[in-house]
Design a protein around this motif. Structure first.
Motif, mmCIF file in Angstrom:
data_model
loop_
_atom_site.group_PDB
_atom_site.id
_atom_site.type_symbol
_atom_site.label_atom_id
_atom_site.label_comp_id
_atom_site.label_asym_id
_atom_site.label_seq_id
_atom_site.Cartn_x
_atom_site.Cartn_y
_atom_site.Cartn_z
ATOM 1 N N SER A 13 54.872 -40.850 3.973
ATOM 2 C CA SER A 13 56.093 -41.640 3.824
ATOM 3 C C SER A 13 55.732 -43.096 3.557
ATOM 4 O O SER A 13 54.778 -43.622 4.152
ATOM 5 C CB SER A 13 56.960 -41.562 5.086
ATOM 6 N N ASN A 14 56.497 -43.762 2.678
ATOM 7 C CA ASN A 14 56.253 -45.181 2.432
ATOM 8 C C ASN A 14 56.944 -46.024 3.499
ATOM 9 O O ASN A 14 57.555 -45.510 4.435
ATOM 10 C CB ASN A 14 56.685 -45.570 1.011
ATOM 11 N N ARG A 15 56.880 -47.340 3.342
ATOM 12 C CA ARG A 15 57.433 -48.242 4.357
ATOM 13 C C ARG A 15 58.947 -48.080 4.503
ATOM 14 O O ARG A 15 59.517 -48.363 5.550
ATOM 15 C CB ARG A 15 57.091 -49.692 4.008
ATOM 16 N N ALA A 16 59.596 -47.644 3.440
ATOM 17 C CA ALA A 16 61.044 -47.452 3.472
ATOM 18 C C ALA A 16 61.443 -46.098 4.044
ATOM 19 O O ALA A 16 62.627 -45.774 4.113
ATOM 20 C CB ALA A 16 61.617 -47.613 2.067
ATOM 21 N N GLY A 17 60.450 -45.300 4.443
ATOM 22 C CA GLY A 17 60.732 -43.981 4.981
ATOM 23 C C GLY A 17 60.924 -42.910 3.941
ATOM 24 O O GLY A 17 61.286 -41.774 4.270
ATOM 25 N N GLN A 18 60.670 -43.226 2.661
ATOM 26 C CA GLN A 18 60.810 -42.238 1.589
ATOM 27 C C GLN A 18 59.551 -41.385 1.492
ATOM 28 O O GLN A 18 58.431 -41.889 1.658
ATOM 29 C CB GLN A 18 61.057 -42.942 0.259
ATOM 30 N N ALA A 19 59.730 -40.112 1.197
ATOM 31 C CA ALA A 19 58.584 -39.221 1.034
ATOM 32 C C ALA A 19 57.820 -39.578 -0.233
ATOM 33 O O ALA A 19 58.413 -39.814 -1.291
ATOM 34 C CB ALA A 19 59.041 -37.770 0.983
ATOM 35 N N ILE A 20 56.503 -39.652 -0.131
ATOM 36 C CA ILE A 20 55.630 -39.870 -1.276
ATOM 37 C C ILE A 20 54.620 -38.736 -1.351
ATOM 38 O O ILE A 20 54.340 -38.069 -0.346
ATOM 39 C CB ILE A 20 54.918 -41.238 -1.230
ATOM 40 N N ARG A 21 54.089 -38.525 -2.560
ATOM 41 C CA ARG A 21 53.191 -37.393 -2.796
ATOM 42 C C ARG A 21 52.003 -37.871 -3.612
ATOM 43 O O ARG A 21 52.149 -38.634 -4.565
ATOM 44 C CB ARG A 21 53.930 -36.296 -3.558
ATOM 45 N N ALA A 22 50.806 -37.400 -3.240
ATOM 46 C CA ALA A 22 49.604 -37.620 -4.028
ATOM 47 C C ALA A 22 49.051 -36.259 -4.427
ATOM 48 O O ALA A 22 48.786 -35.409 -3.566
ATOM 49 C CB ALA A 22 48.565 -38.404 -3.236
ATOM 50 N N ASN A 23 48.919 -36.025 -5.713
ATOM 51 C CA ASN A 23 48.412 -34.744 -6.188
ATOM 52 C C ASN A 23 46.908 -34.640 -5.960
ATOM 53 O O ASN A 23 46.177 -35.638 -6.034
ATOM 54 C CB ASN A 23 48.746 -34.562 -7.660
ATOM 55 N N LEU A 24 46.454 -33.420 -5.711
ATOM 56 C CA LEU A 24 45.043 -33.124 -5.477
ATOM 57 C C LEU A 24 44.552 -32.175 -6.555
ATOM 58 O O LEU A 24 45.301 -31.342 -7.057
ATOM 59 C CB LEU A 24 44.842 -32.469 -4.112
ATOM 60 N N HIS A 25 43.280 -32.300 -6.891
ATOM 61 C CA HIS A 25 42.659 -31.336 -7.807
ATOM 62 C C HIS A 25 41.335 -30.898 -7.223
ATOM 63 O O HIS A 25 40.488 -31.724 -6.852
ATOM 64 C CB HIS A 25 42.431 -31.948 -9.186
ATOM 65 N N HIS A 26 41.148 -29.594 -7.116
ATOM 66 C CA HIS A 26 39.854 -29.043 -6.697
ATOM 67 C C HIS A 26 39.835 -27.560 -7.037
ATOM 68 O O HIS A 26 40.870 -26.931 -7.258
ATOM 69 C CB HIS A 26 39.606 -29.257 -5.201
ATOM 70 N N GLU A 27 38.648 -27.014 -7.089
ATOM 71 C CA GLU A 27 38.507 -25.570 -7.245
ATOM 72 C C GLU A 27 38.963 -24.880 -5.959
ATOM 73 O O GLU A 27 39.163 -25.522 -4.920
ATOM 74 C CB GLU A 27 37.040 -25.215 -7.545
ATOM 75 N N SER A 28 39.136 -23.577 -6.004
ATOM 76 C CA SER A 28 39.457 -22.845 -4.782
ATOM 77 C C SER A 28 38.335 -23.016 -3.766
ATOM 78 O O SER A 28 37.147 -23.053 -4.123
ATOM 79 C CB SER A 28 39.659 -21.355 -5.082
ATOM 80 N N TRP A 29 38.716 -23.148 -2.508
ATOM 81 C CA TRP A 29 37.719 -23.371 -1.462
ATOM 82 C C TRP A 29 36.753 -22.182 -1.364
ATOM 83 O O TRP A 29 37.206 -21.035 -1.240
ATOM 84 C CB TRP A 29 38.409 -23.566 -0.119
ATOM 85 N N PRO A 30 35.444 -22.431 -1.401
ATOM 86 C CA PRO A 30 34.471 -21.341 -1.188
ATOM 87 C C PRO A 30 34.334 -21.067 0.311
ATOM 88 O O PRO A 30 33.477 -21.629 0.996
ATOM 89 C CB PRO A 30 33.175 -21.910 -1.782
ATOM 90 N N LEU A 31 35.166 -20.200 0.827
ATOM 91 C CA LEU A 31 35.256 -19.993 2.268
ATOM 92 C C LEU A 31 34.194 -19.037 2.786
ATOM 93 O O LEU A 31 33.773 -18.120 2.091
ATOM 94 C CB LEU A 31 36.644 -19.459 2.635
ATOM 95 N N GLU A 32 33.814 -19.279 4.046
ATOM 96 C CA GLU A 32 32.936 -18.384 4.786
ATOM 97 C C GLU A 32 33.574 -18.089 6.136
ATOM 98 O O GLU A 32 34.424 -18.842 6.621
ATOM 99 C CB GLU A 32 31.561 -19.031 5.013
ATOM 100 N N GLU A 33 33.166 -16.982 6.739
ATOM 101 C CA GLU A 33 33.516 -16.746 8.138
ATOM 102 C C GLU A 33 32.849 -17.827 8.980
ATOM 103 O O GLU A 33 31.846 -18.434 8.565
ATOM 104 C CB GLU A 33 33.038 -15.364 8.584
ATOM 105 N N ALA A 34 33.393 -18.090 10.172
ATOM 106 C CA ALA A 34 32.857 -19.176 10.991
ATOM 107 C C ALA A 34 32.939 -18.824 12.463
ATOM 108 O O ALA A 34 33.738 -17.979 12.894
ATOM 109 C CB ALA A 34 33.609 -20.474 10.715
ATOM 110 N N GLU A 35 32.118 -19.497 13.236
ATOM 111 C CA GLU A 35 32.180 -19.494 14.693
ATOM 112 C C GLU A 35 32.257 -20.937 15.151
ATOM 113 O O GLU A 35 31.717 -21.834 14.499
ATOM 114 C CB GLU A 35 30.951 -18.825 15.314
ATOM 115 N N ALA A 36 32.921 -21.171 16.295
ATOM 116 C CA ALA A 36 33.028 -22.529 16.819
ATOM 117 C C ALA A 36 33.217 -22.497 18.325
ATOM 118 O O ALA A 36 33.851 -21.574 18.868
ATOM 119 C CB ALA A 36 34.186 -23.276 16.162
ATOM 120 N N GLU A 37 32.647 -23.492 18.987
ATOM 121 C CA GLU A 37 32.925 -23.749 20.400
ATOM 122 C C GLU A 37 33.552 -25.137 20.464
ATOM 123 O O GLU A 37 32.857 -26.147 20.266
ATOM 124 C CB GLU A 37 31.655 -23.716 21.247
#
Length: 241
Positions: free
Chosen positions: A163-187
């Motif tokens: 949102s900008n200072r006036a409270g209006q929604a703003i958008r920034a476009n993104l460009h990337h390839e599809s995420w190369p995903l892997e299975e994961a573990e985490a603590e």
């Protein structure tokens, strides 16, 4: 990058996203994601290199939204932490994102194993994220994010909203390839990011994914709803006799 996502009620997130957007859901639930990762080779087009900002740790808390008028899917960041003060300032100024300066460390234990620590600076209460995570390698299930899968819902989003200072929604476009995903573990030893916003995470393990590397391009932010331009109308008055 680690992706750790929890299902949460959409009603908890709706007050926190930009006005005019909707919380997106998968199988009836909204999702809240924590992403610790390492940024490198960052560059803002038209600006000189930011001192010390070529590479640094980064942490984000995000949810998944849509524009109800156009159906455009995107991301809404509820908080972001960066160890580089200038990078955090640029994110706040140019994209109006809720960046915070943080003490951060990312230690690589092996090719795909990391220890991550973040503590927000100058916070009224401690905001700490501490975890160890590892990628488990590619799998046939994650080789492609199929339409209708949770992975597609979480990853196939190509704009960010704020949102900008006036409270209006703003958008920034993104460009990337599809995420190369892997299975994961985490603590995850400590995670205060949601609690500081009044959100209680469910008492269950998050859905985990890992990605080793991806180039992402971010466009300048623009208004989601362009203002209506009114055309002047000429009125001729003819006096009556």
């Amino acid at each position: 990058m680690l992706f750790a996502n929890w299902p949460v009620p959409a009603s908890l997130l709706a007050p926190l996203i930009p006005e005019g957007l909707q919380v997106d859901t998968f199988q009836g639930s909204a999702w809240l994601g924590v992403m610790p990762f390492w940024i490198e080779q960052i560059k803002v087009r038209g600006l000189p290199p930011l001192p010390g900002a070529r590479s640094f740790p980064h942490l984000s808390l995000r949810t998944y939204v849509r524009d109800p008028q156009t159906g455009t899917l995107g991301l809404s960041f509820l908080s972001l932490e960066a160890s580089n003060l200038l990078a955090a300032a640029v994110g706040r100024i140019f994209y109006r994102l809720p960046y915070h300066w943080a003490e951060m460390h990312l230690e690589q234990r092996s090719e795909r194993e990391f220890a991550f620590y973040s503590r927000r600076r100058f916070a009224g209460r401690p905001v700490v994220f501490k975890a160890r995570y590892r990628g488990l390698g590619p799998s046939p299930r994650l080789a492609e994010s199929r339409v209708g899968s949770l992975e597609y819902f979480l990853m196939e989003r190509y704009c960010l909203y704020s949102s900008n200072r006036a409270g209006q929604a703003i958008r920034a476009n993104l460009h990337h390839e599809s995420w190369p995903l892997e299975e994961a573990e985490a603590e995850i030893e400590q995670n205060d990011l949601a609690a500081v916003l009044g959100i209680k995470l469910p008492d269950q393990e998050p859905v985990l994914h890992y990605s080793r590397r991806l180039a992402v391009y971010v466009w300048p932010a623009e208004l989601v709803r362009q203002p209506m331009m009114t055309q002047p109308v000429t009125v001729t008055a003819t006096p009556s006799v």
